[in-house]
Scaffold this motif. Structure first.
Motif, PDB file in Angstrom:
ATOM      1  N   ARG A  85      18.171   2.314  -1.031  1.00  0.00           N
ATOM      2  CA  ARG A  85      18.395   3.748  -0.815  1.00  0.00           C
ATOM      3  C   ARG A  85      17.260   4.637  -1.300  1.00  0.00           C
ATOM      4  N   TYR A  86      16.462   4.132  -2.248  1.00  0.00           N
ATOM      5  CA  TYR A  86      15.363   4.918  -2.801  1.00  0.00           C
ATOM      6  C   TYR A  86      14.087   4.075  -2.866  1.00  0.00           C
ATOM      7  N   PRO A  87      13.622   3.556  -1.731  1.00  0.00           N
ATOM      8  CA  PRO A  87      12.416   2.711  -1.769  1.00  0.00           C
ATOM      9  C   PRO A  87      11.205   3.431  -2.342  1.00  0.00           C
ATOM     10  N   LEU A  88      11.176   4.750  -2.199  1.00  0.00           N
ATOM     11  CA  LEU A  88      10.125   5.551  -2.817  1.00  0.00           C
ATOM     12  C   LEU A  88      10.022   5.260  -4.308  1.00  0.00           C
ATOM     13  N   LEU A  89      11.146   5.224  -4.997  1.00  0.00           N
ATOM     14  CA  LEU A  89      11.162   4.996  -6.438  1.00  0.00           C
ATOM     15  C   LEU A  89      10.735   3.580  -6.777  1.00  0.00           C
ATOM     16  N   SER A  90      11.251   2.602  -6.056  1.00  0.00           N
ATOM     17  CA  SER A  90      10.880   1.214  -6.308  1.00  0.00           C
ATOM     18  C   SER A  90       9.381   1.009  -6.145  1.00  0.00           C
ATOM     19  N   ARG A  91       8.813   1.555  -5.083  1.00  0.00           N
ATOM     20  CA  ARG A  91       7.385   1.382  -4.813  1.00  0.00           C
ATOM     21  C   ARG A  91       6.527   2.097  -5.849  1.00  0.00           C
ATOM     22  N   ALA A  92       6.978   3.249  -6.296  1.00  0.00           N
ATOM     23  CA  ALA A  92       6.223   3.975  -7.316  1.00  0.00           C
ATOM     24  C   ALA A  92       6.157   3.179  -8.615  1.00  0.00           C
ATOM     25  N   ILE A  93       7.272   2.615  -9.026  1.00  0.00           N
ATOM     26  CA  ILE A  93       7.291   1.829 -10.264  1.00  0.00           C
ATOM     27  C   ILE A  93       6.380   0.618 -10.145  1.00  0.00           C
ATOM     28  N   TYR A 227       5.912   5.741  -1.106  1.00  0.00           N
ATOM     29  CA  TYR A 227       4.993   6.181  -2.163  1.00  0.00           C
ATOM     30  C   TYR A 227       3.633   5.552  -1.910  1.00  0.00           C
ATOM     31  N   ARG A 228       2.594   6.367  -2.006  1.00  0.00           N
ATOM     32  CA  ARG A 228       1.238   5.857  -1.825  1.00  0.00           C
ATOM     33  C   ARG A 228       0.376   6.326  -2.980  1.00  0.00           C
ATOM     34  N   LYS A 229      -0.393   5.388  -3.531  1.00  0.00           N
ATOM     35  CA  LYS A 229      -1.237   5.659  -4.698  1.00  0.00           C
ATOM     36  C   LYS A 229      -2.688   5.337  -4.361  1.00  0.00           C
ATOM     37  N   VAL A 230      -3.567   6.299  -4.608  1.00  0.00           N
ATOM     38  CA  VAL A 230      -5.001   6.095  -4.396  1.00  0.00           C
ATOM     39  C   VAL A 230      -5.659   6.005  -5.768  1.00  0.00           C
ATOM     40  N   GLY A 244       4.459  10.934  -3.232  1.00  0.00           N
ATOM     41  CA  GLY A 244       5.807  10.430  -3.014  1.00  0.00           C
ATOM     42  C   GLY A 244       6.504  11.357  -2.035  1.00  0.00           C
ATOM     43  N   ALA A 245       7.104  10.789  -0.997  1.00  0.00           N
ATOM     44  CA  ALA A 245       7.720  11.647   0.025  1.00  0.00           C
ATOM     45  C   ALA A 245       8.985  11.015   0.571  1.00  0.00           C
ATOM     46  N   ALA A 246       9.950  11.862   0.884  1.00  0.00           N
ATOM     47  CA  ALA A 246      11.184  11.460   1.563  1.00  0.00           C
ATOM     48  C   ALA A 246      11.388  12.423   2.718  1.00  0.00           C
ATOM     49  N   LEU A 247      11.726  11.885   3.891  1.00  0.00           N
ATOM     50  CA  LEU A 247      11.736  12.711   5.096  1.00  0.00           C
ATOM     51  C   LEU A 247      12.839  12.266   6.045  1.00  0.00           C
ATOM     52  N   LYS A 248      13.493  13.244   6.664  1.00  0.00           N
ATOM     53  CA  LYS A 248      14.517  12.977   7.673  1.00  0.00           C
ATOM     54  C   LYS A 248      14.135  13.712   8.954  1.00  0.00           C
ATOM     55  N   MET A 249      14.116  12.972  10.052  1.00  0.00           N
ATOM     56  CA  MET A 249      13.761  13.547  11.352  1.00  0.00           C
ATOM     57  C   MET A 249      15.020  13.866  12.165  1.00  0.00           C
ATOM     58  N   GLU A 250      14.891  14.863  13.036  1.00  0.00           N
ATOM     59  CA  GLU A 250      15.914  15.172  14.031  1.00  0.00           C
ATOM     60  C   GLU A 250      15.173  15.361  15.354  1.00  0.00           C
TER      61      GLU A 250
END
Length: 329
Positions: A85-93, A227-230, A244-250
């Protein structure tokens, strides 16, 4: 290292009782605090060990998660609900530090880690307002490639080092704290401070307050996040810039978007101007660049980090391309 007393708290009430004593610091995994003590940057007179508290991750009634402050970073990144549900958080860690450090570091400690500014750590040869208020800031005219371009003050240009906190900022997390005066919750956007005229204060915590948990609200159904880290090298390096970004499209329009930057400010930087420019817009590369330009319009680069606004803008555009084309989780 300055001598100190050590005690292990049996529960939260015991920790708060002991933490009320002046000169006391709470000890979680110790991955940052112990380093600071070795370098004599931090000199607590007493450590209260809270690392043995229950490390729980619980479902909340609204469909979010309540994460105990003693949860280890590795356990949080690997938790099924977080990955799903929160892959952004997992990837950041997983983008932060080494596996050994992630195995030791706690969620509460991660929130409280301090800047990795070279001048902050150099207690013998450098002036640092964060370490010694009023002494000056050698980063301003020194080597400042890693320093802030947003939200800085003339007193301090240091950046916040955490990857996990960038994700939590984007996810609208809430920090639960407790003290002898009672419990309270702090929106994540208000937890960390900009330097202003008090660069030695990193957070809005009052003396003796203890972080007990972090709450994540549910994301709208269909939200993608990443999440992307440079950084200068592929592993064990702090971010020059991260997104870090979360986005919903319509359809082809952006219905909901949350963005936070790392490596550009004294705190995890919630990109509200970029979000406003993107919301309800048609997902195009040009819109992504315009949103980034809106966010960095007031950037104040130093001599060595003038590349950061451009790097951050291009990184944001790449992340949004990934999210809007469906390549992210």
């Amino acid at each position: 290292m300055t001598p100190f007393d050590y005690t292990r708290a049996t529960d939260t009430a015991d920790a708060l009782h002991q933490g009320a004593i002046t000169g006391t610091a709470y000890l979680g995994g110790g991955t940052n605090l112990v380093d600071l003590m070795r370098e004599t940057v931090a000199r607590p007179e007493r450590l209260v060990d809270v690392s043995g508290f229950p490390a729980t991750i619980e479902e909340t009634e609204d469909g979010g998660l309540l994460i105990g402050a003693a949860v280890r970073n590795t356990a949080l990144a690997e938790h099924r609900a977080v990955r799903m549900r929160y892959p952004l958080l997992s990837r950041a860690i997983l983008a932060g530090a080494s596996a050994q450090i992630r195995n030791m570091a706690t969620v509460g400690g991660n929130l409280l880690q301090r800047t990795r500014c070279t001048y902050f750590y150099d207690t013998e040869g450098s002036r640092c307002n964060k370490r010694q208020p009023g002494s000056g800031c050698d980063a301003r005219e020194g080597f400042n490639r890693i320093h802030a371009v947003l939200g800085a003050s003339d007193a301090c240009f240091a950046t916040h080092p955490s990857d996990m906190c960038v994700a939590l900022a984007a996810l609208d997390a809430t920090v639960h704290v407790d003290s002898s005066a009672g419990a309270r919750t702090i929106p994540f956007a208000d937890f960390h401070r900009l330097p202003d005229d008090q660069p030695d204060r990193d957070t809005s915590l009052d003396p003796g307050e203890l972080v007990t948990a972090v709450a994540l609200p549910p994301l709208p159904s269909g939200t993608r996040s990443t999440y992307r880290k440079v950084r200068d090298r592929a592993s064990y390096a702090f971010a020059l810039v991260s997104v870090g970004a979360a986005l919903k499209m319509e359809g082809d329009r952006i219905k909901d978007v949350r963005i936070a930057f790392g490596g550009v400010a004294h705190k995890p930087w919630r990109a509200t101007k970029a979000e406003a420019a993107l919301r309800d817009g048609r997902a195009t590369h040009q819109l992504f660049l315009e949103a980034a330009a809106a966010e960095f319009a007031e950037a104040r680069p130093l001599r060595d980090n003038a590349f950061k606004p451009t790097l951050a803008s291009r990184t944001l555009a790449a992340v949004l391309e990934e999210l809007t084309t469906g390549d992210a989780a």
